[in-house]
Design a protein around this motif. Structure first.
Motif, PDB file in Angstrom:
ATOM      1  N   ARG A  39       0.799  -1.091  -0.008  1.00  0.00           N
ATOM      2  CA  ARG A  39      -0.061  -0.052   0.081  1.00  0.00           C
ATOM      3  C   ARG A  39       0.919   1.356   0.017  1.00  0.00           C
ATOM      4  O   ARG A  39       0.568   2.256  -0.758  1.00  0.00           O
ATOM      5  CB  ARG A  39      -0.734   0.047   1.328  1.00  0.00           C
ATOM      6  N   TRP A  40       1.789   1.260   0.710  1.00  0.00           N
ATOM      7  CA  TRP A  40       2.824   2.469   1.042  1.00  0.00           C
ATOM      8  C   TRP A  40       4.362   2.051   0.595  1.00  0.00           C
ATOM      9  O   TRP A  40       4.875   1.125   0.920  1.00  0.00           O
ATOM     10  CB  TRP A  40       2.812   2.952   2.549  1.00  0.00           C
ATOM     11  N   VAL A  41       4.841   2.986   0.023  1.00  0.00           N
ATOM     12  CA  VAL A  41       6.241   2.976  -0.259  1.00  0.00           C
ATOM     13  C   VAL A  41       6.971   4.387   0.179  1.00  0.00           C
ATOM     14  O   VAL A  41       6.636   5.427   0.217  1.00  0.00           O
ATOM     15  CB  VAL A  41       6.631   2.955  -1.823  1.00  0.00           C
ATOM     16  N   LYS A  42       8.242   4.073   0.601  1.00  0.00           N
ATOM     17  CA  LYS A  42       8.981   5.318   0.823  1.00  0.00           C
ATOM     18  C   LYS A  42       9.915   5.678  -0.064  1.00  0.00           C
ATOM     19  O   LYS A  42      10.641   4.812  -0.651  1.00  0.00           O
ATOM     20  CB  LYS A  42       9.804   5.156   2.192  1.00  0.00           C
ATOM     21  N   VAL A  43       9.926   6.909  -0.359  1.00  0.00           N
ATOM     22  CA  VAL A  43      11.022   7.616  -1.526  1.00  0.00           C
ATOM     23  C   VAL A  43      11.805   8.283  -0.759  1.00  0.00           C
ATOM     24  O   VAL A  43      11.697   9.244   0.001  1.00  0.00           O
ATOM     25  CB  VAL A  43      10.209   8.113  -2.571  1.00  0.00           C
ATOM     26  N   GLY A  44      13.056   7.792  -0.599  1.00  0.00           N
ATOM     27  CA  GLY A  44      14.149   8.707   0.122  1.00  0.00           C
ATOM     28  C   GLY A  44      15.168   9.235  -0.934  1.00  0.00           C
ATOM     29  O   GLY A  44      14.717   9.678  -2.032  1.00  0.00           O
ATOM     30  N   LEU A  45      16.041  10.001  -0.312  1.00  0.00           N
ATOM     31  CA  LEU A  45      17.245  10.721  -1.055  1.00  0.00           C
ATOM     32  C   LEU A  45      17.703  10.032  -2.360  1.00  0.00           C
ATOM     33  O   LEU A  45      17.812  10.618  -3.431  1.00  0.00           O
ATOM     34  CB  LEU A  45      17.989  11.176  -0.244  1.00  0.00           C
ATOM     35  N   GLU A  46      18.047   8.655  -2.337  1.00  0.00           N
ATOM     36  CA  GLU A  46      18.628   8.053  -3.269  1.00  0.00           C
ATOM     37  C   GLU A  46      17.893   7.980  -4.626  1.00  0.00           C
ATOM     38  O   GLU A  46      18.191   8.257  -5.652  1.00  0.00           O
ATOM     39  CB  GLU A  46      18.849   6.560  -2.705  1.00  0.00           C
ATOM     40  N   LEU A  47      16.325   7.561  -4.185  1.00  0.00           N
ATOM     41  CA  LEU A  47      15.620   7.248  -5.473  1.00  0.00           C
ATOM     42  C   LEU A  47      15.380   8.633  -5.830  1.00  0.00           C
ATOM     43  O   LEU A  47      15.221   8.941  -7.191  1.00  0.00           O
ATOM     44  CB  LEU A  47      14.748   6.612  -4.923  1.00  0.00           C
ATOM     45  N   PHE A  48      14.929   9.532  -5.104  1.00  0.00           N
ATOM     46  CA  PHE A  48      14.234  10.882  -5.633  1.00  0.00           C
ATOM     47  C   PHE A  48      15.494  11.745  -6.229  1.00  0.00           C
ATOM     48  O   PHE A  48      15.351  12.421  -7.330  1.00  0.00           O
ATOM     49  CB  PHE A  48      13.898  12.017  -4.327  1.00  0.00           C
ATOM     50  N   VAL A  49      16.704  11.586  -5.802  1.00  0.00           N
ATOM     51  CA  VAL A  49      17.843  12.253  -6.481  1.00  0.00           C
ATOM     52  C   VAL A  49      17.978  11.535  -7.782  1.00  0.00           C
ATOM     53  O   VAL A  49      18.343  12.213  -9.001  1.00  0.00           O
ATOM     54  CB  VAL A  49      19.239  12.211  -5.680  1.00  0.00           C
ATOM     55  N   ALA A  50      18.007  10.268  -8.085  1.00  0.00           N
ATOM     56  CA  ALA A  50      18.129   9.509  -9.261  1.00  0.00           C
ATOM     57  C   ALA A  50      17.115   9.778 -10.244  1.00  0.00           C
ATOM     58  O   ALA A  50      17.250   9.734 -11.475  1.00  0.00           O
ATOM     59  CB  ALA A  50      18.345   7.835  -8.985  1.00  0.00           C
ATOM     60  N   ALA A  51      15.766   9.713  -9.743  1.00  0.00           N
ATOM     61  CA  ALA A  51      14.619   9.775 -10.793  1.00  0.00           C
ATOM     62  C   ALA A  51      13.850  10.974 -10.682  1.00  0.00           C
ATOM     63  O   ALA A  51      13.069  10.991 -11.754  1.00  0.00           O
ATOM     64  CB  ALA A  51      13.825   8.582 -10.361  1.00  0.00           C
ATOM     65  N   GLY A  52      14.051  11.756  -9.836  1.00  0.00           N
ATOM     66  CA  GLY A  52      13.220  13.044  -9.728  1.00  0.00           C
ATOM     67  C   GLY A  52      11.752  13.064  -9.294  1.00  0.00           C
ATOM     68  O   GLY A  52      11.325  11.839  -9.240  1.00  0.00           O
ATOM     69  N   PRO A  53      11.073  14.037  -9.561  1.00  0.00           N
ATOM     70  CA  PRO A  53       9.710  14.176  -8.962  1.00  0.00           C
ATOM     71  C   PRO A  53       8.900  13.225  -9.702  1.00  0.00           C
ATOM     72  O   PRO A  53       7.862  12.640  -9.221  1.00  0.00           O
ATOM     73  CB  PRO A  53       9.401  15.528  -9.091  1.00  0.00           C
ATOM     74  N   ALA A  82       9.872  23.879  -0.190  1.00  0.00           N
ATOM     75  CA  ALA A  82      10.061  22.608  -0.385  1.00  0.00           C
ATOM     76  C   ALA A  82       8.785  21.573  -0.195  1.00  0.00           C
ATOM     77  O   ALA A  82       8.481  20.748  -0.867  1.00  0.00           O
ATOM     78  CB  ALA A  82      11.302  22.119   0.465  1.00  0.00           C
ATOM     79  N   CYS A  83       8.280  22.018   1.035  1.00  0.00           N
ATOM     80  CA  CYS A  83       7.232  21.510   1.699  1.00  0.00           C
ATOM     81  C   CYS A  83       5.755  21.592   0.579  1.00  0.00           C
ATOM     82  O   CYS A  83       4.903  20.754   0.422  1.00  0.00           O
ATOM     83  CB  CYS A  83       6.738  21.588   2.885  1.00  0.00           C
ATOM     84  N   ARG A  84       5.692  22.858   0.107  1.00  0.00           N
ATOM     85  CA  ARG A  84       4.698  23.126  -0.805  1.00  0.00           C
ATOM     86  C   ARG A  84       4.689  22.481  -2.187  1.00  0.00           C
ATOM     87  O   ARG A  84       3.738  21.956  -2.454  1.00  0.00           O
ATOM     88  CB  ARG A  84       4.968  24.738  -1.220  1.00  0.00           C
ATOM     89  N   SER A  85       5.989  22.136  -2.561  1.00  0.00           N
ATOM     90  CA  SER A  85       6.124  21.529  -3.778  1.00  0.00           C
ATOM     91  C   SER A  85       5.997  20.084  -3.663  1.00  0.00           C
ATOM     92  O   SER A  85       5.181  19.416  -4.482  1.00  0.00           O
ATOM     93  CB  SER A  85       7.550  21.837  -4.338  1.00  0.00           C
ATOM     94  N   ALA A  86       6.394  19.465  -2.371  1.00  0.00           N
ATOM     95  CA  ALA A  86       6.252  18.246  -2.270  1.00  0.00           C
ATOM     96  C   ALA A  86       4.690  17.719  -2.125  1.00  0.00           C
ATOM     97  O   ALA A  86       4.273  16.667  -2.477  1.00  0.00           O
ATOM     98  CB  ALA A  86       6.844  17.475  -0.924  1.00  0.00           C
TER      99      ALA A  86
END
Length: 248
Positions: A39-53, A82-86
């Motif tokens: 149901r839930w996944v965590k997107v952390g720094l590694e994946l977000f920096v590699a793949a973007g929004p 940052a929180c507004r964009s997230a």
């Protein structure tokens, strides 16, 4: 919020957040799609920096709910932006560092609500990071020159976050019972450092099993390698859900 109240009854699968750490976008999407109970996944720094929004939208299109764990810590205006964009991206849980202080936390909270509203989405829950679970007391005191014991420092930061209007905290499972006794539901307590019985500790120092953490008052659990590195990740997730179901 003083005094404990029972944690709401959830489907066990709703309690488990699988951390997609160390994956690129294609692997993360394929992995998430292969777990029917996920149901839930965590997107952390590694994946977000590699793949973007865009990876957030792709995961949401597959039906996953997203915990965006970027641990924002900056001046108030930057944290707000940052929180507004997230929130506009559809992240439903977003981490910020409690030690950023009251002004930054309040700005982040207001901006997240604004961002979600402009996108026509429900407001996310901001989670304040207290002390990372990789710290242990001796190194914490020696390297950061903070003499206050972790069992006092963590509640201090959690109280700061609650007073700023933040919806919950990320904390070690060993701190859940203490925080839950002070902050009743709906204050959200999300716990990394979860290891099923017999699983290697890896780089985590302060850990509990899934059942122990929920019994202590955790709202949701972040589980990474015990599921993502398992020979059969779907079976590993099912085992965690079964453990939680047995203790509910």
């Amino acid at each position: 919020m003083v005094g404990a109240s029972p944690t709401p009854v959830l489907d066990p699968a709703d309690r488990v957040i699988v951390a997609l750490d160390g994956m690129d976008a294609d692997r993360a999407l394929a992995f998430a799609a292969a777990l029917p109970r996920l149901r839930w996944v965590k997107v952390g720094l590694e994946l977000f920096v590699a793949a973007g929004p865009p990876v957030l939208q792709r995961l949401r299109d597959q039906g996953q709910r997203v915990f965006l764990d970027l641990k924002f810590h900056d001046i108030p205006a930057t944290m707000a932006g940052a929180c507004r964009s997230a929130a506009r991206l559809g992240a439903e849980l977003i981490t910020v560092h409690a030690c950023a202080g009251t002004e930054a936390l309040q700005a982040a909270q207001a901006a997240a609500q604004e961002g979600a509203a402009t996108a026509g989405l429900p407001a996310p829950t901001l989670l304040a990071v207290t002390v990372l679970t990789s710290w242990e007391q001796r190194r914490f005191a020696e390297e950061l020159a903070i003499a206050e014991p972790l069992q006092q420092y963590v509640p201090r930061l959690a109280q700061l976050a609650a007073q700023a209007g933040i919806g919950g905290c990320v904390c070690s499972p060993l701190e859940v019972a203490q925080l839950r006794a002070i902050h009743s539901e709906p204050f959200h307590l999300v716990t990394p450092g979860i290891r099923p019985a017999g699983a290697p500790l890896g780089d985590q120092q302060r850990v509990m099993t899934p059942a122990q953490a929920v019994a202590a008052g955790a709202s949701q659990l972040v589980i990474g390698r015990p599921i993502t590195a398992a020979l059969d990740p779907a079976a590993a997730l099912e085992a965690c859900c079964a453990e939680l179901a047995a203790c509910s």
